[in-house]
Design a protein around this motif. Structure first.
Motif, PDB file in Angstrom:
ATOM      1  N   LEU A 225       0.828  -1.206   0.000  1.00 19.75           N
ATOM      2  CA  LEU A 225       0.000   0.000   0.000  1.00 19.75           C
ATOM      3  C   LEU A 225       0.865   1.259   0.000  1.00 19.75           C
ATOM      4  O   LEU A 225       0.595   2.230  -0.729  1.00 19.75           O
ATOM      5  CB  LEU A 225      -0.932  -0.016   1.219  1.00 19.75           C
ATOM      6  N   ALA A 226       1.962   1.272   0.818  1.00 17.19           N
ATOM      7  CA  ALA A 226       2.865   2.433   0.854  1.00 17.19           C
ATOM      8  C   ALA A 226       3.550   2.619  -0.496  1.00 17.19           C
ATOM      9  O   ALA A 226       3.690   3.754  -0.994  1.00 17.19           O
ATOM     10  CB  ALA A 226       3.898   2.254   1.963  1.00 17.19           C
ATOM     11  N   LYS A 229       1.139   4.201  -2.932  1.00 17.64           N
ATOM     12  CA  LYS A 229       0.970   5.632  -2.696  1.00 17.64           C
ATOM     13  C   LYS A 229       2.174   6.408  -3.219  1.00 17.64           C
ATOM     14  O   LYS A 229       2.037   7.468  -3.848  1.00 17.64           O
ATOM     15  CB  LYS A 229       0.797   5.890  -1.201  1.00 17.64           C
ATOM     16  N   ALA A 230       3.388   5.909  -2.986  1.00 19.29           N
ATOM     17  CA  ALA A 230       4.596   6.597  -3.442  1.00 19.29           C
ATOM     18  C   ALA A 230       4.656   6.681  -4.960  1.00 19.29           C
ATOM     19  O   ALA A 230       5.044   7.699  -5.530  1.00 19.29           O
ATOM     20  CB  ALA A 230       5.838   5.896  -2.906  1.00 19.29           C
ATOM     21  N   MET A 232       2.112   6.713  -6.969  1.00 20.74           N
ATOM     22  CA  MET A 232       1.092   7.644  -7.445  1.00 20.74           C
ATOM     23  C   MET A 232       1.525   9.072  -7.249  1.00 20.74           C
ATOM     24  O   MET A 232       1.279   9.959  -8.085  1.00 20.74           O
ATOM     25  CB  MET A 232      -0.233   7.401  -6.715  1.00 20.74           C
ATOM     26  N   VAL A 233       2.276   9.411  -6.156  1.00 20.57           N
ATOM     27  CA  VAL A 233       2.714  10.771  -5.878  1.00 20.57           C
ATOM     28  C   VAL A 233       3.964  11.097  -6.657  1.00 20.57           C
ATOM     29  O   VAL A 233       4.108  12.156  -7.281  1.00 20.57           O
ATOM     30  CB  VAL A 233       2.933  10.955  -4.365  1.00 20.57           C
TER      31      VAL A 233
END
Length: 275
Positions: A225-226, A229-230, A232-233
């Motif tokens: 999950l982390a 997120k990374a 995507m950013v």
């Protein structure tokens, strides 16, 4: 010796009576008695019919004799009118003989009529007795059947019945085997879960292994999950990504940047930079 034979006869008679008593069904005995009574009633009715037939035959004979006597009287009268006294005497003599026969027939007719009336009364009385016996027979049969069924049910519940008692024992054995199999299955599951027994398929795990696998699975989910997120950013191009980060740092927590309204100054400057 005579006393010994008498004793043996009494013993055999008692044994035979006891055996017959076990084989005897009261319902069959009552039905047989009712059938015999119907046969006797039918015989009485046949006797009534025969007596009535004899009486009717005598009545017909008496009618014929009366006709003959009437003819002889007419013949005697005509003979006297013709001056034949001898013929008239002969006719009257024959008429006297017929009169005697008619008297005898009348006596027989009276006896037959009396016998017929007696048989009719006996037939009616016997019919009433047979009807009463039939009603009582059916009542006794129904009561006996109900008592027999109640006895069998009571013996079944108490375990005294032979057939149903065997069924009860079979049910008890089946319940015992079922409970034994259930207990064995539960024991094997507990041993497999504790690791005391090895599962040849490799699918079974003990409690500690399952907890460790659960923790590892949870950590793997958090890492994935982390990383998502990374990606995507950090996947935005150069300055846009940095600007987004700065904007995100300046915005208060829990708020989102509103997009510029169509035709605004910010939108125009952005368009010029892009060109």
């Amino acid at each position: 010796m005579p006393g010994l034979f008498q004793r043996m006869k009494a013993i055999f008679s008692a044994k035979a009576d006891k055996a017959l008593d076990k084989l005897e069904d009261p319902r069959e005995t009552l039905d047989y008695s009712y059938t015999r009574q119907l046969e006797l009633l039918q015989q009485v009715r046949r006797g009534v019919a025969e007596v009535a037939t004899s009486r009717k035959r005598i009545e017909l004979q008496a009618g014929q004799l009366n006709q003959q006597m009437e003819k002889l009287s007419v013949a005697a009268r005509r003979a006297l009118e013709a001056g034949r006294e001898d013929l008239a005497r002969e006719a009257l003599t024959r008429k006297s003989g017929l009169q005697q026969q008619l008297t005898e027939l009348q006596t027989q007719h009276a006896a037959l009529q009396s016998e017929e009336e007696r048989l009719v009364r006996s037939s009616q009385q016997l019919q009433a007795r047979v009807d009463a016996f039939r009603t009582r027979k059916e009542t006794i049969k129904a009561t006996y059947t109900a008592a027999e069924a109640q006895t069998k049910i009571s013996e079944a519940f108490s375990g005294l019945g032979k057939e149903l008692g065997d069924v009860g024992q079979a049910i008890q054995r089946a319940e015992d085997k079922t409970a034994q199999l259930q207990a064995r299955a539960a024991a094997v599951d507990e041993l497999l879960a504790s690791g005391a027994l090895d599962d040849p398929t490799g699918l079974a795990q003990d409690d500690i292994t399952r907890e460790l696998d659960a923790l590892a699975s949870g950590a793997q989910v958090d890492n994935e999950l982390a990383a998502l997120k990374a990606s995507m950013v950090g996947g935005q191009p150069g300055q846009l990504g940095g600007a987004s980060a700065e904007v995100q740092g300046e915005l208060p927590a829990g708020t989102f940047e509103q997009p510029p309204a169509p035709g605004s100054t910010a939108e125009s400057s952005t368009s010029e930079n892009l060109r």
